[in-house]
Enzyme design. Sequence first.
Site, mmCIF file in Angstrom:
data_model
loop_
_atom_site.group_PDB
_atom_site.id
_atom_site.type_symbol
_atom_site.label_atom_id
_atom_site.label_comp_id
_atom_site.label_asym_id
_atom_site.label_seq_id
_atom_site.Cartn_x
_atom_site.Cartn_y
_atom_site.Cartn_z
ATOM 1 N N CYS A 91 16.933 24.672 -26.516
ATOM 2 C CA CYS A 91 17.963 24.015 -27.309
ATOM 3 C C CYS A 91 19.272 23.856 -26.535
ATOM 4 O O CYS A 91 19.599 24.692 -25.699
ATOM 5 C CB CYS A 91 18.295 24.843 -28.543
ATOM 6 N N ARG A 101 17.293 19.802 -20.697
ATOM 7 C CA ARG A 101 16.875 21.164 -21.005
ATOM 8 C C ARG A 101 15.567 21.195 -21.787
ATOM 9 O O ARG A 101 14.929 22.230 -21.876
ATOM 10 C CB ARG A 101 17.978 21.865 -21.809
ATOM 11 N N TRP A 152 14.586 22.678 -29.563
ATOM 12 C CA TRP A 152 13.260 22.933 -28.997
ATOM 13 C C TRP A 152 12.611 23.893 -29.980
ATOM 14 O O TRP A 152 12.999 25.062 -30.071
ATOM 15 C CB TRP A 152 13.403 23.549 -27.613
ATOM 16 N N ASN A 184 21.527 28.058 -30.584
ATOM 17 C CA ASN A 184 20.512 28.168 -29.530
ATOM 18 C C ASN A 184 20.124 29.633 -29.466
ATOM 19 O O ASN A 184 20.980 30.496 -29.312
ATOM 20 C CB ASN A 184 21.124 27.705 -28.190
ATOM 21 N N GLY A 185 18.827 29.919 -29.610
ATOM 22 C CA GLY A 185 18.381 31.315 -29.579
ATOM 23 C C GLY A 185 17.367 31.563 -30.683
ATOM 24 O O GLY A 185 16.850 30.621 -31.294
ATOM 25 N N GLU A 194 2.625 26.613 -6.016
ATOM 26 C CA GLU A 194 3.710 25.723 -6.401
ATOM 27 C C GLU A 194 3.190 24.288 -6.563
ATOM 28 O O GLU A 194 3.599 23.567 -7.473
ATOM 29 C CB GLU A 194 4.849 25.811 -5.374
ATOM 30 N N LYS A 219 3.490 22.183 -10.000
ATOM 31 C CA LYS A 219 4.171 20.888 -10.072
ATOM 32 C C LYS A 219 3.249 19.863 -10.717
ATOM 33 O O LYS A 219 3.656 19.116 -11.593
ATOM 34 C CB LYS A 219 4.570 20.371 -8.676
ATOM 35 N N GLU A 270 2.578 20.583 -14.536
ATOM 36 C CA GLU A 270 3.686 20.482 -15.498
ATOM 37 C C GLU A 270 4.156 19.042 -15.732
ATOM 38 O O GLU A 270 4.627 18.733 -16.810
ATOM 39 C CB GLU A 270 4.848 21.413 -15.147
ATOM 40 N N HIS A 292 -15.718 33.667 -4.576
ATOM 41 C CA HIS A 292 -15.908 34.747 -5.543
ATOM 42 C C HIS A 292 -15.934 34.225 -6.985
ATOM 43 O O HIS A 292 -15.798 35.010 -7.927
ATOM 44 C CB HIS A 292 -14.809 35.808 -5.363
ATOM 45 N N LYS A 310 13.997 23.078 -19.371
ATOM 46 C CA LYS A 310 14.531 23.361 -18.045
ATOM 47 C C LYS A 310 14.941 24.828 -17.929
ATOM 48 O O LYS A 310 14.667 25.489 -16.936
ATOM 49 C CB LYS A 310 15.736 22.457 -17.787
HETATM 50 C C1 AGP Z 1 9.502 24.760 -12.373
HETATM 51 O O1 AGP Z 1 9.184 23.460 -12.049
HETATM 52 C C2 AGP Z 1 9.664 25.083 -13.747
HETATM 53 N N1 AGP Z 1 9.986 24.097 -14.637
HETATM 54 C C3 AGP Z 1 9.782 26.526 -14.161
HETATM 55 O O2 AGP Z 1 8.597 27.157 -13.777
HETATM 56 C C4 AGP Z 1 10.987 27.317 -13.644
HETATM 57 O O3 AGP Z 1 10.877 27.496 -12.273
HETATM 58 C C5 AGP Z 1 11.056 28.671 -14.373
HETATM 59 O O4 AGP Z 1 11.210 28.456 -15.749
HETATM 60 C C6 AGP Z 1 12.146 29.570 -13.852
HETATM 61 O O5 AGP Z 1 13.409 29.014 -14.037
HETATM 62 P P1 AGP Z 1 14.671 29.614 -13.333
HETATM 63 O O6 AGP Z 1 14.482 29.454 -11.871
HETATM 64 O O7 AGP Z 1 15.809 28.839 -13.869
HETATM 65 O O8 AGP Z 1 14.732 31.067 -13.711
#
Ligand code: AGP
Length: 608
Positions: free
Chosen positions: A2, A27, A76, A102-103, A481, A485, A488, A504, A603
């Site tokens: 949020c 966000r 959110w 927010n929270g 990574e 990517k 997501e 395995h 985000k």
């Molecule tokens: C990465 O592409 C992400 N969207 C997510 O995994 C992110 O790296 C993670 O939420 C950690 O965020 P931060 O680095 O702000 O703590």
Amino acid sequence: MCGIVGMVGADVKIGEVLDALKKLEYRGYDSAGIAYLSAHNTLNYHKKKGRIDELLDLMQETLKEKTQVAIAHTRWATHGEPNDVNAHPHIDCTNKIAVVHNGIIENYSDLRERLIARGHVFVSETDTEVIAHLIEDNYRGDLLEAVRRSIVQLDGAYAVGVIHADEPRRIVVARKGSPLVIGKNERVSMLASDVTPLLSYTRNVIFLEDGELAVLEKGRYRIFDLQGNDVVKTTVHIDWKEADAEKGGYKHYMLKEIMEEPEALRKALADRIKEDRVYFEELEKFKKTLREVNRIMVVACGTSYHAGLVFKYFVEWLSDLDVEVDVASEFRYRNLHVNERTLILAISQSGETADTLQGVRLAKRKEGKVIAVCNVVGSTLTRESDAAVYIRSGPEIGVAATKTYTSQLAVLYLLGLYIISERYGWNKEFGELIYQMRNMPEVIEGTLAHSNQLREVATRYKDYLHFMYIGRGMSVPTAMEGALKLKEISYINATAYQAGELKHGPIALLDEQFPVFAIIPRDRLFYKTKSNVIEAVARNAPVISLATERDEEVGEFSKDVIYVPKVNDLLYPLVMAPYIQLFAYHVSDLKGLDPDKPRNLAKSVTVE
Ligand code: AGP
């Protein structure tokens, strides 16, 4: 997660408030809303499931209207599905109080029952609505006092903005656990979940701490603690430019941010390499601690966790120091053997990730020493850590971390060398690494010039439903990574495995419909990885290899090869990162998806 904004002052246009809210779109959210007072001080509000643009369509007639005070929100969903009713702001029974939050309020069920018993009528399924009714219940003509009395009854996390029709020239805000920043210029005072909406108005901001409230009025604010005492705080100057947070002609923020990597690297490295030695001014006072600790633990989430893994391989390769890396959501629930001789490296782009923050708090209670590696100046993590090292990437708006990952890697490489040399002295071998690190911005600049090749490869693979990324040693985090990517932003089922683990179990998945993305630089593990890739080829899996330039051998077993420049074995994670990012970006774009706003993701993940 949020996002909240609020503005109080002279001639505030409704459209202006929604423009500010738009800066928080990145966000992640699923509905949006705004509340404001009309010229006659009646409370108006509009809320809508979906994008802010849909809310704007709904409010076309009103956008040019002026108000003195408004609060707005992107939601959110946590409690209750995303719909118009559950969207914020939430309003009390008298239709005079509006709240954005927010929270998560953990004791909302108990509070809701109590408030219903006292005659309050609830309309939504959200936890937030209790705040509006609680404030109504506590209101005796003083909004600040009513908010203070109410928040002490809340368990959980909140950043709230509250307005009242009977006090039309003020917003009351309060924070516990969720980020909240305030700022002002002569015309308006503002609140927001992060600095981006404030940048058009001021660069000097105040980050509220847990247990603080503030009253915002035109061009001024006052901050209080929970006992009602004034709190004096210093402003933090943010040197991000407004344009840094705009698309600048690119189709997506994600692409722009990948292209910004060379410049971000330059900033990350600037003044940290001097006469071929590494220097961290911000850690000068921490040197003794770095010599005394006997253990390093990295705590992070998502992409930041992958950066931590690279740090582990790097430091362990160059020294006899052990580095443990854990995802924060696990770290915090382990029986942690942390003490005053444990160095905790908390890596977080945003500095607001709830899991990472809780991990740090726990480690600090056990007297661990915490260094934050962070992008956002003044964020909660940097304030709560013993020292902060900034990666200096500038604002990253795309939900997928890109330039912040490469900058994290650059800073972590230098930090690794710094810690090792503080403990064991400088090793001549480091000189070569430093030399290559210095050149990294140009190297990456050169690789980005070939990004069209990545689009061609992506065109051939965009319709597969599954992907397996594999690598060995330092290429394992790159594989992880790469898979993160791709999944997501393109919603393709991508997993990552240590190449040696294939046999395995996971190899059972492979066939001609299941491509393998091999991270196979010409390093000391090349032939080991090659055997595993060949095993995948034998199961008819199409293979894309990310390999070292001029390595023709890789072409013999790969369907597609993407070449990266030759660098020191330890630096391949950095030089390869833009390629895995671009591949995912192009797949997402070619599939017609929006890589900047992937479904279900936020985000900055400010809830556990
Ligand atoms: C990465 O592409 C992400 N969207 C997510 O995994 C992110 O790296 C993670 O939420 C950690 O965020 P931060 O680095 O702000 O703590």
